[in-house]
Scaffold this motif. Structure first.
Motif, short mmCIF file in Angstrom:
data_model
loop_
_atom_site.label_atom_id
_atom_site.label_comp_id
_atom_site.label_asym_id
_atom_site.label_seq_id
_atom_site.Cartn_x
_atom_site.Cartn_y
_atom_site.Cartn_z
N ALA A 148 22.77 -0.41 -46.73
CA ALA A 148 23.39 -1.44 -45.73
C ALA A 148 22.16 -2.26 -45.42
N ALA A 149 20.95 -1.64 -45.19
CA ALA A 149 19.94 -2.67 -44.63
C ALA A 149 19.68 -3.79 -45.69
N HIS A 150 19.78 -3.16 -47.00
CA HIS A 150 19.59 -4.50 -48.16
C HIS A 150 20.71 -5.55 -48.14
N VAL A 151 21.91 -4.97 -47.82
CA VAL A 151 23.14 -5.86 -47.79
C VAL A 151 23.03 -6.71 -46.76
N MET A 152 22.79 -6.36 -45.69
CA MET A 152 22.93 -7.04 -44.17
C MET A 152 21.64 -6.97 -43.67
N PRO A 153 20.24 -7.53 -44.44
CA PRO A 153 19.18 -7.25 -43.63
C PRO A 153 19.11 -8.07 -42.36
N LEU A 154 19.77 -9.03 -41.83
CA LEU A 154 19.71 -9.47 -40.40
C LEU A 154 20.25 -8.67 -39.53
N ILE A 155 21.08 -7.79 -39.71
CA ILE A 155 21.92 -6.86 -38.71
C ILE A 155 20.93 -5.91 -38.56
N ARG A 156 20.07 -5.20 -39.80
CA ARG A 156 19.11 -4.23 -39.76
C ARG A 156 17.86 -4.52 -38.75
N GLU A 157 17.60 -6.07 -39.03
CA GLU A 157 16.44 -6.60 -38.36
C GLU A 157 16.77 -6.57 -36.82
N HIS A 158 17.96 -6.91 -36.58
CA HIS A 158 18.50 -7.13 -35.13
C HIS A 158 18.49 -5.92 -34.41
N LEU A 159 18.82 -4.69 -35.26
CA LEU A 159 19.05 -3.57 -34.57
C LEU A 159 17.80 -2.90 -34.32
N ASP A 160 16.67 -3.32 -35.36
CA ASP A 160 15.36 -2.94 -34.87
C ASP A 160 14.82 -3.52 -33.76
N ILE A 161 15.10 -4.75 -33.29
CA ILE A 161 14.52 -5.32 -32.12
C ILE A 161 15.39 -5.22 -30.82
N CYS A 162 16.80 -4.89 -31.00
CA CYS A 162 17.61 -5.00 -29.92
C CYS A 162 18.09 -3.58 -29.64
N SER A 163 17.74 -2.81 -28.39
CA SER A 163 17.75 -1.42 -28.28
C SER A 163 19.44 -1.29 -28.07
N GLU A 164 20.01 -2.48 -27.08
CA GLU A 164 21.40 -2.24 -26.98
C GLU A 164 22.22 -2.15 -28.32
N CYS A 165 22.04 -3.21 -29.02
CA CYS A 165 22.95 -2.85 -30.29
C CYS A 165 22.38 -1.80 -30.96
N CYS A 166 21.40 -1.26 -31.10
CA CYS A 166 21.01 -0.23 -31.74
C CYS A 166 21.85 1.00 -31.08
N GLU A 167 21.80 1.21 -30.07
CA GLU A 167 22.63 2.19 -29.15
C GLU A 167 23.91 2.08 -29.57
N GLU A 168 24.73 0.93 -29.75
CA GLU A 168 26.03 0.94 -30.07
C GLU A 168 26.35 1.38 -31.50
N TYR A 169 25.36 0.98 -32.20
CA TYR A 169 25.18 1.10 -33.85
C TYR A 169 25.30 2.65 -34.03
N GLU A 170 24.39 3.41 -33.14
CA GLU A 170 24.24 4.75 -33.40
C GLU A 170 25.37 5.60 -32.80
N ALA A 171 25.97 5.01 -31.94
CA ALA A 171 27.05 5.52 -31.12
C ALA A 171 28.20 5.61 -32.17
N LEU A 172 28.47 4.33 -32.83
CA LEU A 172 29.60 4.27 -33.85
C LEU A 172 29.37 5.04 -35.12
N LEU A 173 28.07 5.20 -35.61
CA LEU A 173 27.58 6.28 -36.79
C LEU A 173 27.86 7.46 -36.28
N ASP A 174 27.64 7.84 -35.22
CA ASP A 174 27.88 9.29 -34.77
C ASP A 174 29.41 9.52 -34.79
N VAL A 175 30.24 8.89 -34.27
CA VAL A 175 31.63 9.00 -34.38
C VAL A 175 31.94 9.21 -35.65
N VAL A 176 31.71 7.99 -36.39
CA VAL A 176 32.27 8.07 -37.92
C VAL A 176 31.85 9.06 -38.72
N GLU A 177 30.60 9.67 -38.45
CA GLU A 177 30.00 10.90 -39.32
C GLU A 177 30.79 12.16 -38.81
#
Ligand SMILES: [Zn+2]
Length: 98
Positions: free
Chosen positions: A62-91
């Motif tokens: 995913a980081a390769h397919v959508m590098p801008l998203i990955r980059e933003h997740l690295d610099i934005c803790s709010e979006c990163c938390e949202e992402y991790e929450a989603l990933l957690d639920v899906v997993e």
């Protein structure tokens, strides 16, 4: 199970009052090829998070397919938390299924 459907359901529960960003605005942003991650709004990232998580669940890079998203997740803790929450639920949902 359809992962995207699941994510939408989780999101509706998490943020029932949030309005989706204007489609026209998102379309315009998509056209900007050289847009930098920090110039993307959190709304834009948020609208792509389900795709990103789905991509990861499909065992794609995913980081390769959508590098801008990955980059933003690295610099934005709010979006990163949202992402991790989603990933957690899906997993977890994925594990329950097997
Ligand atoms: Zn953000």
């Amino acid at each position: 199970m359809n992962i995207r459907e699941l994510i939408q359901r989780v999101r509706n529960r998490l943020r029932p009052q949030e309005e989706l960003p204007n489609e026209a605005v998102l379309g315009f942003l998509r056209v900007l090829e050289d847009v930098r991650a920090e110039e993307l709004s959190c709304e834009e990232i948020y609208s792509k998070l389900d795709e990103y998580v789905e991509c990861e669940m499909d065992c794609k890079d995913a980081a390769h397919v959508m590098p801008l998203i990955r980059e933003h997740l690295d610099i934005c803790s709010e979006c990163c938390e949202e992402y991790e929450a989603l990933l957690d639920v899906v997993e977890k949902a994925d594990k329950d299924q097997n």
